[in-house]
Design a protein around this motif. Structure first.
Motif, PDB file in Angstrom:
ATOM      1  N   VAL A  65      62.349  32.895 -28.898  1.00 47.39           N
ATOM      2  CA  VAL A  65      61.013  32.319 -28.987  1.00 47.39           C
ATOM      3  C   VAL A  65      61.091  30.841 -28.629  1.00 47.39           C
ATOM      4  O   VAL A  65      61.981  30.118 -29.097  1.00 47.39           O
ATOM      5  CB  VAL A  65      60.434  32.507 -30.399  1.00 47.39           C
ATOM      6  CG1 VAL A  65      59.081  31.820 -30.538  1.00 47.39           C
ATOM      7  CG2 VAL A  65      60.309  33.999 -30.714  1.00 47.39           C
ATOM      8  N   ASP A  66      60.171  30.398 -27.789  1.00 42.76           N
ATOM      9  CA  ASP A  66      60.135  29.002 -27.346  1.00 42.76           C
ATOM     10  C   ASP A  66      60.069  28.071 -28.557  1.00 42.76           C
ATOM     11  O   ASP A  66      59.250  28.269 -29.458  1.00 42.76           O
ATOM     12  CB  ASP A  66      58.889  28.806 -26.468  1.00 42.76           C
ATOM     13  CG  ASP A  66      58.868  27.464 -25.751  1.00 42.76           C
ATOM     14  OD1 ASP A  66      59.301  26.464 -26.346  1.00 42.76           O
ATOM     15  OD2 ASP A  66      58.407  27.422 -24.597  1.00 42.76           O
ATOM     16  N   PRO A  67      60.920  27.037 -28.613  1.00 46.80           N
ATOM     17  CA  PRO A  67      60.864  26.092 -29.738  1.00 46.80           C
ATOM     18  C   PRO A  67      59.486  25.457 -29.929  1.00 46.80           C
ATOM     19  O   PRO A  67      59.099  25.133 -31.060  1.00 46.80           O
ATOM     20  CB  PRO A  67      61.913  25.032 -29.357  1.00 46.80           C
ATOM     21  CG  PRO A  67      62.862  25.748 -28.465  1.00 46.80           C
ATOM     22  CD  PRO A  67      62.041  26.723 -27.693  1.00 46.80           C
ATOM     23  N   GLN A  68      58.716  25.286 -28.847  1.00 45.17           N
ATOM     24  CA  GLN A  68      57.376  24.730 -28.992  1.00 45.17           C
ATOM     25  C   GLN A  68      56.451  25.698 -29.718  1.00 45.17           C
ATOM     26  O   GLN A  68      55.538  25.279 -30.427  1.00 45.17           O
ATOM     27  CB  GLN A  68      56.797  24.366 -27.617  1.00 45.17           C
ATOM     28  CG  GLN A  68      57.536  23.211 -26.958  1.00 45.17           C
ATOM     29  CD  GLN A  68      56.804  22.679 -25.744  1.00 45.17           C
ATOM     30  OE1 GLN A  68      55.819  21.971 -25.870  1.00 45.17           O
ATOM     31  NE2 GLN A  68      57.293  23.026 -24.561  1.00 45.17           N
ATOM     32  N   VAL A  69      56.696  26.985 -29.552  1.00 47.58           N
ATOM     33  CA  VAL A  69      55.920  27.982 -30.292  1.00 47.58           C
ATOM     34  C   VAL A  69      56.289  27.938 -31.768  1.00 47.58           C
ATOM     35  O   VAL A  69      55.416  27.978 -32.650  1.00 47.58           O
ATOM     36  CB  VAL A  69      56.151  29.388 -29.703  1.00 47.58           C
ATOM     37  CG1 VAL A  69      55.490  30.461 -30.566  1.00 47.58           C
ATOM     38  CG2 VAL A  69      55.603  29.454 -28.270  1.00 47.58           C
ATOM     39  N   GLU A  70      57.574  27.853 -32.066  1.00 43.52           N
ATOM     40  CA  GLU A  70      58.014  27.760 -33.459  1.00 43.52           C
ATOM     41  C   GLU A  70      57.440  26.512 -34.133  1.00 43.52           C
ATOM     42  O   GLU A  70      57.004  26.545 -35.292  1.00 43.52           O
ATOM     43  CB  GLU A  70      59.543  27.735 -33.530  1.00 43.52           C
ATOM     44  CG  GLU A  70      60.226  29.004 -33.033  1.00 43.52           C
ATOM     45  CD  GLU A  70      60.143  30.160 -34.033  1.00 43.52           C
ATOM     46  OE1 GLU A  70      59.375  30.066 -35.008  1.00 43.52           O
ATOM     47  OE2 GLU A  70      60.857  31.151 -33.831  1.00 43.52           O
ATOM     48  N   ALA A  76      48.928  25.307 -20.386  1.00 41.45           N
ATOM     49  CA  ALA A  76      50.318  24.889 -20.610  1.00 41.45           C
ATOM     50  C   ALA A  76      50.387  23.929 -21.786  1.00 41.45           C
ATOM     51  O   ALA A  76      49.438  23.194 -22.077  1.00 41.45           O
ATOM     52  CB  ALA A  76      50.875  24.227 -19.358  1.00 41.45           C
ATOM     53  N   ASP A  77      51.525  23.935 -22.471  1.00 40.23           N
ATOM     54  CA  ASP A  77      51.719  23.025 -23.600  1.00 40.23           C
ATOM     55  C   ASP A  77      51.497  21.580 -23.162  1.00 40.23           C
ATOM     56  O   ASP A  77      52.114  21.117 -22.197  1.00 40.23           O
ATOM     57  CB  ASP A  77      53.137  23.174 -24.162  1.00 40.23           C
ATOM     58  CG  ASP A  77      53.352  24.520 -24.827  1.00 40.23           C
ATOM     59  OD1 ASP A  77      52.412  25.019 -25.469  1.00 40.23           O
ATOM     60  OD2 ASP A  77      54.464  25.071 -24.693  1.00 40.23           O
ATOM     61  N   GLY A  78      50.623  20.869 -23.898  1.00 42.47           N
ATOM     62  CA  GLY A  78      50.415  19.459 -23.649  1.00 42.47           C
ATOM     63  C   GLY A  78      49.432  19.117 -22.556  1.00 42.47           C
ATOM     64  O   GLY A  78      49.127  17.930 -22.360  1.00 42.47           O
ATOM     65  N   ASP A  79      48.901  20.115 -21.823  1.00 41.54           N
ATOM     66  CA  ASP A  79      47.928  19.778 -20.783  1.00 41.54           C
ATOM     67  C   ASP A  79      46.559  19.515 -21.419  1.00 41.54           C
ATOM     68  O   ASP A  79      46.375  19.731 -22.624  1.00 41.54           O
ATOM     69  CB  ASP A  79      47.879  20.861 -19.694  1.00 41.54           C
ATOM     70  CG  ASP A  79      47.180  22.137 -20.124  1.00 41.54           C
ATOM     71  OD1 ASP A  79      46.587  22.172 -21.216  1.00 41.54           O
ATOM     72  OD2 ASP A  79      47.221  23.115 -19.363  1.00 41.54           O
ATOM     73  N   PRO A  80      45.567  19.004 -20.680  1.00 38.71           N
ATOM     74  CA  PRO A  80      44.275  18.666 -21.283  1.00 38.71           C
ATOM     75  C   PRO A  80      43.598  19.841 -21.980  1.00 38.71           C
ATOM     76  O   PRO A  80      42.942  19.668 -23.018  1.00 38.71           O
ATOM     77  CB  PRO A  80      43.449  18.176 -20.089  1.00 38.71           C
ATOM     78  CG  PRO A  80      44.463  17.640 -19.126  1.00 38.71           C
ATOM     79  CD  PRO A  80      45.652  18.539 -19.263  1.00 38.71           C
TER      80      PRO A  80
END
Length: 461
Positions: free
Chosen positions: A360-365, A94-98
């Motif tokens: 598309v997810d903004p975190q992907v962009e 997941a985004d931001g996990d370790p």
């Protein structure tokens, strides 16, 4: 292949020194290992449709356990449908996990002959996320339609649960193990490459292989037919994905410019010295398509071509700009090795969204804007380590042969400094040769061997 005799353990100690010099991670931080163990229990759910009854297989080096891709191929009228299952790394990370934070630090898996430093911990990369045949695995299945002309189009991208029927190996696979249309699919892809003027340079790779019991070998290893055909599957999928992303106005693309005018002039001199016929009016790509990896002169020229280019990189989608990969002669993306390359995980996520009519997810962009720099740094480190390993192996192989004379070919030169390939040995080195001309044959005396510095010193004999 040339076995390396190393009674004093110089290669083993040298590999340890390389790991220390380039700060190759020995393991993962404790919190990352814990996160991987937890993520490995993230069982597929309703997001993954059940496709375990389909005859997926994998094809990789025999020793590989981090398996990114599984496939099967079916006929659909005059078209061929490639069902290409890619490890669903984003299901576990997941985004931001370790796991994500550590992957951004690493960028890609680093390979050395005595082991690798993975992008993700083994619990994922060689376990829950790897498409091994031990049990059902979550995947993203790209359906790629290949027409008779070899043009690839993305028909669908869906999350699915798959079960690999067999873990096939390049050096032992037979035609009976593979889908009946496997060779025909590759032939169509290759024909399309030729039609659009592409020329991927695949010289025999200079590599160091562990033989066991502390023994190693240095070799020039041409690609097997099974490897080349398997690469055609990835090429078709990546081309289809790149086209879909470009049309949707998003994505991260693999880009590369061609050789400069100065580099082209050197290549013509190299070809002449190697005895290759390169008529005026014939472009470099056309010449490359006539080369044979098994011919030493051709292999030397292929290496020179690879070094003449500017190198490949990554670029995000930019309005009004067509991302271009000169060797492939097309818009191209990387999406088929997410266990080994950070960027692929985000390209896969974008493709899933685009293929299913979702934003598309903004975190992907945001990742697409940051990834070119991260991947460039990771690729540079990987290249430095690979060259250091080969330099070390070359010095260990030639230890004790100081004073001997070797025949060599100059592959390129810069002033009095020349890059040379020894004839009959899988060794590429540098030598100070006044007036060296690319393509010329020379006799060189091995003046010194320094395994600690990973340096060979040659002088004209």
């Amino acid at each position: 292949m040339k076995a390396i005799h190393d009674p004093h353990g110089a290669l083993a100690s040298g590999l340890a020194a390389i790991r220390q010099q380039y700060q190759v991670p020995e393991d993962f931080p404790r919190e990352v290992l814990a996160a991987a163990d937890l993520a490995a229990r993230n069982l597929p759910g309703p997001a993954h449709e059940d496709r375990t009854d389909e005859p997926f297989v994998t094809l990789d080096p025999a020793s590989s356990t981090d398996l990114d891709q599984a496939f099967h191929i079916e006929e659909a009228g005059n078209d061929l449908l490639l069902h290409y299952a890619i490890a669903d790394v984003a299901w576990f990370v997941a985004d931001g996990d370790p796991l994500d934070v550590e992957a951004w630090k690493r960028g890609e898996t680093l390979y050395l002959p005595d082991g690798k430093a993975g992008l993700y911990p083994p619990a994922l990369a060689e376990g829950a996320a790897s498409l091994l045949p031990q049990g059902p695995r979550p995947a993203v299945v790209f359906t790629v339609r290949l027409g008779p002309d070899g043009e690839a189009r993305l028909d669908a991208a869906r999350r699915a649960l798959i079960r690999s029927r067999a873990k096939l190996a390049y050096d032992s696979v037979t035609a009976a193990d593979l889908p009946p249309a496997f060779a025909r699919f590759a032939e169509r892809v290759n024909a399309a490459e030729a039609a659009r003027g592409a020329a991927r340079v695949d010289p025999p790779e200079q590599e160091v292989e562990a033989l066991g019991d502390g023994r190693y070998a240095l070799s020039f290893r041409p690609l097997l037919a099974s490897e080349r055909r398997n690469a055609a599957l990835s090429l078709a999928a990546n081309l289809a994905i790149a086209a879909a992303l470009q049309q949707a106005g998003t994505g991260l693309f693999r880009v590369m410019a061609g050789p400069s005018a100065k580099a082209m002039a050197r290549l013509r001199s190299t070809a002449a010295g190697l005895g290759l016929a390169w008529p005026e009016g014939v472009d470099l790509k056309a010449l490359e398509r006539t080369l044979d990896q098994r011919n030493p002169a051709h292999a030397a020229f292929m290496l020179a071509v690879r070094r003449a280019g500017t190198g490949a990189g990554y670029a995000p989608w930019i309005p009004g700009v067509t991302p271009w990969h000169e060797a492939i002669a097309a818009t191209y993306a990387h999406a088929t090795a997410p266990l080994r390359r950070l960027a692929d995980r985000y390209v896969i996520r974008a493709t899933l969204a685009v293929a299913n009519g979702q934003p598309v997810d903004p975190q992907v962009e945001d990742a697409f804007r940051r990834l070119p720099g991260v991947m460039a740094k990771a690729e540079a480190l990987s290249g430095q380590i690979e060259r250091a390993v080969i330099d070390l192996a070359e010095t260990v192989m030639l230890h004790g042969r100081e004073g001997e004379t070797f025949k060599a070919c100059v592959t390129d030169a810069d002033g009095d400094s020349a890059r040379v390939q020894l004839l009959g040995l899988p060794i590429v080195s540098r030598a100070r040769i006044p007036g060296a001309a690319p393509g010329s044959r020379v006799d060189l005396r091995l003046a010194a061997v320094d395994s600690k510095a990973r340096r060979l010193t040659f002088a004209p004999a």
